[in-house]
Design a protein around this motif. Structure first.
Motif, mmCIF file in Angstrom:
data_model
loop_
_atom_site.group_PDB
_atom_site.id
_atom_site.type_symbol
_atom_site.label_atom_id
_atom_site.label_comp_id
_atom_site.label_asym_id
_atom_site.label_seq_id
_atom_site.Cartn_x
_atom_site.Cartn_y
_atom_site.Cartn_z
ATOM 1 N N THR A 1 50.300 84.895 93.921
ATOM 2 C CA THR A 1 50.111 84.044 95.103
ATOM 3 C C THR A 1 50.816 82.701 94.966
ATOM 4 O O THR A 1 51.293 82.162 95.958
ATOM 5 C CB THR A 1 48.613 83.812 95.389
ATOM 6 O OG1 THR A 1 47.986 83.277 94.234
ATOM 7 C CG2 THR A 1 47.944 85.108 95.801
ATOM 8 N N ARG A 2 50.894 82.165 93.752
ATOM 9 C CA ARG A 2 51.623 80.900 93.577
ATOM 10 C C ARG A 2 53.107 81.086 93.849
ATOM 11 O O ARG A 2 53.736 80.241 94.477
ATOM 12 C CB ARG A 2 51.427 80.355 92.165
ATOM 13 C CG ARG A 2 50.154 79.597 92.017
ATOM 14 C CD ARG A 2 50.135 78.856 90.710
ATOM 15 N NE ARG A 2 48.819 79.050 90.149
ATOM 16 C CZ ARG A 2 48.496 78.966 88.898
ATOM 17 N NH1 ARG A 2 49.407 78.670 88.010
ATOM 18 N NH2 ARG A 2 47.278 79.152 88.495
ATOM 19 N N GLU A 3 53.660 82.184 93.361
ATOM 20 C CA GLU A 3 55.078 82.474 93.597
ATOM 21 C C GLU A 3 55.332 82.697 95.086
ATOM 22 O O GLU A 3 56.301 82.192 95.650
ATOM 23 C CB GLU A 3 55.521 83.697 92.791
ATOM 24 C CG GLU A 3 56.961 84.097 93.007
ATOM 25 C CD GLU A 3 57.980 83.090 92.520
ATOM 26 O OE1 GLU A 3 59.155 83.236 92.892
ATOM 27 O OE2 GLU A 3 57.625 82.140 91.784
ATOM 28 N N ALA A 4 54.457 83.444 95.730
ATOM 29 C CA ALA A 4 54.610 83.680 97.165
ATOM 30 C C ALA A 4 54.536 82.367 97.944
ATOM 31 O O ALA A 4 55.322 82.139 98.865
ATOM 32 C CB ALA A 4 53.537 84.649 97.653
ATOM 33 N N ALA A 5 53.625 81.485 97.560
ATOM 34 C CA ALA A 5 53.497 80.184 98.236
ATOM 35 C C ALA A 5 54.741 79.324 98.002
ATOM 36 O O ALA A 5 55.226 78.665 98.930
ATOM 37 C CB ALA A 5 52.254 79.452 97.748
ATOM 38 N N ALA A 6 55.256 79.352 96.792
ATOM 39 C CA ALA A 6 56.462 78.565 96.487
ATOM 40 C C ALA A 6 57.646 79.059 97.310
ATOM 41 O O ALA A 6 58.399 78.267 97.878
ATOM 42 C CB ALA A 6 56.785 78.643 94.996
ATOM 43 N N ARG A 7 57.798 80.358 97.401
ATOM 44 C CA ARG A 7 58.915 80.905 98.173
ATOM 45 C C ARG A 7 58.726 80.684 99.668
ATOM 46 O O ARG A 7 59.692 80.515 100.397
ATOM 47 C CB ARG A 7 59.105 82.374 97.850
ATOM 48 C CG ARG A 7 59.615 82.553 96.427
ATOM 49 C CD ARG A 7 60.443 83.760 96.313
ATOM 50 N NE ARG A 7 60.788 84.027 94.936
ATOM 51 C CZ ARG A 7 61.662 84.937 94.594
ATOM 52 N NH1 ARG A 7 62.255 85.655 95.521
ATOM 53 N NH2 ARG A 7 61.959 85.143 93.333
ATOM 54 N N THR A 8 57.493 80.671 100.118
ATOM 55 C CA THR A 8 57.240 80.363 101.531
ATOM 56 C C THR A 8 57.677 78.936 101.836
ATOM 57 O O THR A 8 58.290 78.670 102.881
ATOM 58 C CB THR A 8 55.751 80.570 101.869
ATOM 59 O OG1 THR A 8 55.431 81.953 101.670
ATOM 60 C CG2 THR A 8 55.439 80.173 103.293
#
Length: 123
Positions: A85-92
């Motif tokens: 989820t942290r990676e997904a949030a960063a890419r968002t």
């Protein structure tokens, strides 16, 4: 959506490409010609030129520049499927920054250009 000034567009783009590139195991430009090193460098140059105080028109991207920007946006969007989820949030956040550049410099393109290539999923 994030708001961005012409003076910040090149820096934000450079940071986004660096952040996305360091997450990859291969050269994205080899997989997606629109994101090749040459085209990415040309887009960065255009963004830098548009930020100059002498540029009265601001940043106006050509179709090729828009295709390159869209390829990087798609890369950031694809990672949202990541279980981290942290990676997904960063890419968002990265995708939002790139979309802000898109809105600033290519307002006539209200959506991403279509990618005509077929994928393994047939989409």
């Amino acid at each position: 959506m994030t708001s961005i000034s012409p003076a910040d567009a090149a820096r934000v783009f450079r940071d986004a490409v660096a952040a996305l590139s360091e997450r990859l195991t291969s050269d994205y430009g080899e997989l997606v010609p629109d994101a090749s090193t040459a085209r990415t460098a040309a887009l960065l140059e255009k963004l830098e030129a548009g930020a100059a105080p002498s540029s009265a028109r601001g940043i106006r991207l050509t179709d090729d520049h828009v295709a390159t920007l869209d390829a990087w946006i798609r890369l950031a969007d694809n990672a949202v499927l990541n279980d981290d989820t942290r990676e997904a949030a960063a890419r968002t956040r990265i995708a939002d920054d790139l979309r802000a550049i898109h809105a600033l410099s290519a307002p006539r393109f209200d959506r991403l250009l279509e990618d005509e290539r077929e994928t393994e999923l047939g989409a």
